[in-house]
Write a protein that holds these residues in place. Structure first.
Motif, mmCIF file in Angstrom:
data_model
loop_
_atom_site.group_PDB
_atom_site.id
_atom_site.type_symbol
_atom_site.label_atom_id
_atom_site.label_comp_id
_atom_site.label_asym_id
_atom_site.label_seq_id
_atom_site.Cartn_x
_atom_site.Cartn_y
_atom_site.Cartn_z
ATOM 1 N N ARG A 196 54.623 25.072 -23.508
ATOM 2 C CA ARG A 196 54.142 26.008 -24.529
ATOM 3 C C ARG A 196 55.230 27.010 -24.908
ATOM 4 O O ARG A 196 55.412 27.337 -26.075
ATOM 5 N N GLU A 255 56.655 27.267 -28.640
ATOM 6 C CA GLU A 255 56.478 28.505 -29.404
ATOM 7 C C GLU A 255 57.818 29.124 -29.787
ATOM 8 O O GLU A 255 57.967 29.654 -30.884
ATOM 9 N N GLU A 256 58.791 29.053 -28.899
ATOM 10 C CA GLU A 256 60.118 29.591 -29.216
ATOM 11 C C GLU A 256 60.758 28.779 -30.351
ATOM 12 O O GLU A 256 61.348 29.336 -31.274
ATOM 13 N N ARG A 302 59.173 27.086 -32.653
ATOM 14 C CA ARG A 302 58.415 27.373 -33.872
ATOM 15 C C ARG A 302 58.788 28.746 -34.442
ATOM 16 O O ARG A 302 58.760 28.951 -35.641
ATOM 17 N N ARG A 303 59.143 29.674 -33.568
ATOM 18 C CA ARG A 303 59.538 30.999 -34.027
ATOM 19 C C ARG A 303 60.824 30.920 -34.851
ATOM 20 O O ARG A 303 60.998 31.658 -35.810
ATOM 21 N N SER A 357 60.155 27.566 -38.648
ATOM 22 C CA SER A 357 58.769 27.702 -39.104
ATOM 23 C C SER A 357 58.302 26.552 -39.985
ATOM 24 O O SER A 357 57.191 26.563 -40.479
ATOM 25 N N ASP A 372 49.710 23.574 -35.495
ATOM 26 C CA ASP A 372 49.880 24.659 -34.530
ATOM 27 C C ASP A 372 50.677 24.160 -33.322
ATOM 28 O O ASP A 372 51.099 23.019 -33.270
ATOM 29 N N TRP A 373 50.869 25.025 -32.345
ATOM 30 C CA TRP A 373 51.684 24.665 -31.180
ATOM 31 C C TRP A 373 51.058 23.531 -30.376
ATOM 32 O O TRP A 373 51.764 22.699 -29.818
#
Length: 113
Positions: free
Chosen positions: A66, A70-71, A73-74, A77, A82-83
């Motif tokens: 995760r 998430e990193e 995706r940050r 973008s 979703d994640w």
């Protein structure tokens, strides 16, 4: 402790080493995302039991996935969904011995880039 809280705690604990490890072992990322997907599948089947049957090592691997997702995706973008959708895509990837890959490539493929 709730499963979500446990994952967040471990995410924060491995955040500092996530970027270093992420570039080293795509197999570890895929296995970690398989763990995360498995935990969320268990959670959907047995709401209360999932948190109790998740071991510390499973939660660490899930938190690693995760955190990396998430990193990524940050910074990128352009990923659809979703994640968790991206974690599913990573978990379903197969590594081939004749085609070496990197974590960056695994993440890129999971985003459809």
């Amino acid at each position: 402790m709730k499963l979500h809280t446990l994952i967040v705690v471990f995410f924060l604990s491995v955040l500092s080493s996530t970027i270093v490890q992420a570039d080293e072992d795509p197999k570890h990322l895929i296995q970690s995302c398989q763990e995360l997907v498995g935990i969320y599948s268990k959670r959907d089947e047995k709401h209360l039991v999932a948190g109790l049957t998740t071991s510390l090592s499973e939660a660490l691997r899930a938190g690693y996935c995760r955190g990396v997702v998430e990193e990524y995706r940050r910074h990128y973008s352009r990923c659809a969904g979703d994640w968790l959708t991206q974690a599913h895509a990573i978990a379903n990837q197969q590594l081939s011995l004749d085609k070496p890959t990197s974590v960056q490539n695994v993440l890129r493929v999971s985003c459809g880039i």
